[in-house]
Design an enzyme around this catalytic site. Sequence first.
Site, mmCIF file in Angstrom:
data_model
loop_
_atom_site.group_PDB
_atom_site.id
_atom_site.type_symbol
_atom_site.label_atom_id
_atom_site.label_comp_id
_atom_site.label_asym_id
_atom_site.label_seq_id
_atom_site.Cartn_x
_atom_site.Cartn_y
_atom_site.Cartn_z
ATOM 1 N N VAL A 124 6.240 -6.826 -1.514
ATOM 2 C CA VAL A 124 5.642 -6.954 -2.858
ATOM 3 C C VAL A 124 4.384 -6.106 -3.026
ATOM 4 C CG1 VAL A 124 6.606 -9.257 -3.262
ATOM 5 C CG2 VAL A 124 4.279 -9.047 -2.325
ATOM 6 N N ARG A 125 3.941 -5.435 -1.948
ATOM 7 C CA ARG A 125 2.803 -4.515 -2.097
ATOM 8 C C ARG A 125 3.198 -3.261 -2.876
ATOM 9 N NH1 ARG A 125 -1.435 -4.916 1.323
ATOM 10 N NH2 ARG A 125 -2.381 -3.485 -0.158
ATOM 11 N N GLN B 3 10.796 -14.196 -6.265
ATOM 12 C CA GLN B 3 11.062 -14.811 -4.975
ATOM 13 C C GLN B 3 10.991 -16.330 -5.010
ATOM 14 O OE1 GLN B 3 7.175 -13.308 -2.812
ATOM 15 N NE2 GLN B 3 8.208 -14.721 -1.422
ATOM 16 N N SER C 74 10.138 -19.968 -4.965
ATOM 17 C CA SER C 74 8.830 -20.573 -5.233
ATOM 18 C C SER C 74 8.502 -21.642 -4.195
ATOM 19 C CB SER C 74 8.833 -21.206 -6.626
ATOM 20 O OG SER C 74 7.703 -22.043 -6.756
ATOM 21 N N ARG D 203 13.664 6.705 -7.927
ATOM 22 C CA ARG D 203 12.553 7.477 -7.358
ATOM 23 C C ARG D 203 11.804 6.626 -6.328
ATOM 24 N NH1 ARG D 203 7.218 9.958 -10.417
ATOM 25 N NH2 ARG D 203 6.897 11.654 -8.956
ATOM 26 N N HIS E 89 11.146 6.687 -1.972
ATOM 27 C CA HIS E 89 9.823 6.493 -1.355
ATOM 28 C C HIS E 89 9.855 5.320 -0.362
ATOM 29 C CE1 HIS E 89 5.504 6.148 -0.968
ATOM 30 N NE2 HIS E 89 5.473 4.962 -1.551
ATOM 31 N N ARG F 231 9.835 2.538 4.782
ATOM 32 C CA ARG F 231 10.218 1.265 5.397
ATOM 33 C C ARG F 231 11.332 1.364 6.423
ATOM 34 N NH1 ARG F 231 5.686 -1.422 4.889
ATOM 35 N NH2 ARG F 231 5.096 -1.936 2.761
HETATM 36 C C1 FAD Z 1 3.000 1.231 8.354
HETATM 37 C C2 FAD Z 1 2.279 0.436 7.288
HETATM 38 C C3 FAD Z 1 1.215 -0.376 7.640
HETATM 39 C C4 FAD Z 1 0.522 -1.095 6.655
HETATM 40 N N1 FAD Z 1 -0.514 -1.902 7.026
HETATM 41 C C5 FAD Z 1 -1.229 -2.571 6.095
HETATM 42 C C6 FAD Z 1 -2.321 -3.399 6.441
HETATM 43 O O1 FAD Z 1 -2.670 -3.540 7.601
HETATM 44 N N2 FAD Z 1 -2.997 -4.049 5.463
HETATM 45 C C7 FAD Z 1 -2.646 -3.916 4.136
HETATM 46 O O2 FAD Z 1 -3.318 -4.492 3.267
HETATM 47 N N3 FAD Z 1 -1.585 -3.158 3.778
HETATM 48 C C8 FAD Z 1 -0.867 -2.495 4.704
HETATM 49 N N4 FAD Z 1 0.213 -1.733 4.337
HETATM 50 C C9 FAD Z 1 0.586 -1.700 2.925
HETATM 51 C C10 FAD Z 1 0.152 -0.385 2.244
HETATM 52 O O3 FAD Z 1 -1.263 -0.250 2.246
HETATM 53 C C11 FAD Z 1 0.637 -0.318 0.782
HETATM 54 O O4 FAD Z 1 0.007 -1.333 0.024
HETATM 55 C C12 FAD Z 1 2.128 -0.514 0.658
HETATM 56 O O5 FAD Z 1 2.814 0.226 1.623
HETATM 57 C C13 FAD Z 1 2.557 -0.075 -0.739
HETATM 58 O O6 FAD Z 1 2.767 1.327 -0.743
HETATM 59 P P1 FAD Z 1 2.256 2.313 -1.858
HETATM 60 O O7 FAD Z 1 0.752 2.304 -1.937
HETATM 61 O O8 FAD Z 1 2.917 3.602 -1.589
HETATM 62 O O9 FAD Z 1 2.694 1.591 -3.219
HETATM 63 P P2 FAD Z 1 3.799 1.905 -4.287
HETATM 64 O O10 FAD Z 1 3.657 0.900 -5.354
HETATM 65 O O11 FAD Z 1 5.132 1.999 -3.636
HETATM 66 O O12 FAD Z 1 3.345 3.274 -4.897
HETATM 67 C C14 FAD Z 1 4.082 4.473 -4.813
HETATM 68 C C15 FAD Z 1 3.131 5.654 -4.872
HETATM 69 O O13 FAD Z 1 2.505 5.686 -6.165
HETATM 70 C C16 FAD Z 1 1.149 6.116 -6.021
HETATM 71 N N5 FAD Z 1 0.258 5.006 -6.444
HETATM 72 C C17 FAD Z 1 0.577 3.714 -6.538
HETATM 73 N N6 FAD Z 1 -0.447 2.984 -6.993
HETATM 74 C C18 FAD Z 1 -1.455 3.859 -7.174
HETATM 75 C C19 FAD Z 1 -2.798 3.721 -7.622
HETATM 76 N N7 FAD Z 1 -3.291 2.535 -7.985
HETATM 77 N N8 FAD Z 1 -3.558 4.811 -7.677
HETATM 78 C C20 FAD Z 1 -3.068 6.036 -7.346
HETATM 79 N N9 FAD Z 1 -1.800 6.241 -6.896
HETATM 80 C C21 FAD Z 1 -1.003 5.165 -6.840
HETATM 81 C C22 FAD Z 1 0.943 6.466 -4.560
HETATM 82 O O14 FAD Z 1 1.237 7.841 -4.367
HETATM 83 C C23 FAD Z 1 1.982 5.603 -3.870
HETATM 84 O O15 FAD Z 1 2.370 6.078 -2.590
HETATM 85 C C24 FAD Z 1 0.912 -1.004 5.300
HETATM 86 C C25 FAD Z 1 2.010 -0.200 4.952
HETATM 87 C C26 FAD Z 1 2.684 0.528 5.919
HETATM 88 C C27 FAD Z 1 3.871 1.378 5.516
#
Ligand code: FAD
Length: 263
Positions: free
Chosen positions: A115-116, A125, A127, A205, A209, A214
């Site tokens: 959900v990140r 998801q 509840s 798209r 990514h 993942r």
């Molecule tokens: C190996 C790994 C380890 C991780 N460990 C941690 C951890 O320890 N703690 C933790 O909190 N998280 C962790 N994460 C989560 C990570 O920080 C991201 O929150 C998560 O992977 C979502 O990916 P994304 O930022 O590409 O988001 P998505 O929503 O998939 O965004 C896609 C793309 O859009 C762009 N984008 C999205 N939002 C913005 C924005 N607000 N501003 C500018 N550009 C944007 C970026 O280019 C981004 O890559 C981890 C992730 C991975 C893959």
Amino acid sequence: MKNFVQPKVFLIGATKISLSDLAEYLNYTDQTEFAKEIDEARNQYLSDGEILCSFYAKLCYASLTTKKNKNISKVRGVYDNILNTIESQHESVFEHASLNFVITDCSRVFTHEIVRHRVGTAFSQTSGRYVRTDELNIVVDPILESVYENVEHVRSYLEDAYKFIEHKMLDGITDFDEKKRRTSALRRILPNGQANEIGFTINLRSLRHLIELRTSRHAEWEIRVIFNQIAELVKDKYPGIFADAKYENIRSLNEITFKNKKI
Ligand SMILES: Cc1cc2nc3c(=O)[nH]c(=O)nc-3n(C[C@H](O)[C@H](O)[C@H](O)COP(=O)(O)OP(=O)(O)OC[C@H]3O[C@@H](n4cnc5c(N)ncnc54)[C@H](O)[C@@H]3O)c2cc1C
């Protein structure tokens, strides 16, 4: 072990073309030749989602036919257009088509991570406020195989403890809001590995990514398992989107990268 489970992904929906409505547009704008490209794309087993994305890419350049833009003398077929769209980093057109998945027997470890992803995704998801735990099923990483018995002891202890407290807190309560408040409070003693379900929609798209991120060797085991299943479900149905996919086997799962993905 009976209460140890593994995640399973189902592809339950996808963007479709409304052919009669698209034909109406093509007729209205004198571009009926594109209908032949659709037939050809379908013969090449391209999906409706990919054809639709190509339609939007071609709309940008008035290149559905040769009739609308004097700068062009020939048009690409849908498959070539998708490859060119990827190579020219015009991947925003892949946001026009989405896929709908449901994942069962996945843990809260997985759902916290997935959900990140905010862009091009939607989630629904289980509840923890409404749904009581009758049986505590755990998603178990096979790396723990040598200590499965110990894990089962912890699982069964937690299940018994939960049921004991649940019985004290919820038996005889009839008011729905009160049941919800108590169920919600009780979930705090449940483990991250508890199996639950998540519905997940993603555009093409973002799918590229997420598959890269993942299935990476650095990603967590469960999310790699799930994105391997997602790629398996999708790759033959979306040959254009997967045309530049490279596969490497890392710890019995594919690590998938897209050769031409630059953004
Ligand atoms: C190996 C790994 C380890 C991780 N460990 C941690 C951890 O320890 N703690 C933790 O909190 N998280 C962790 N994460 C989560 C990570 O920080 C991201 O929150 C998560 O992977 C979502 O990916 P994304 O930022 O590409 O988001 P998505 O929503 O998939 O965004 C896609 C793309 O859009 C762009 N984008 C999205 N939002 C913005 C924005 N607000 N501003 C500018 N550009 C944007 C970026 O280019 C981004 O890559 C981890 C992730 C991975 C893959």
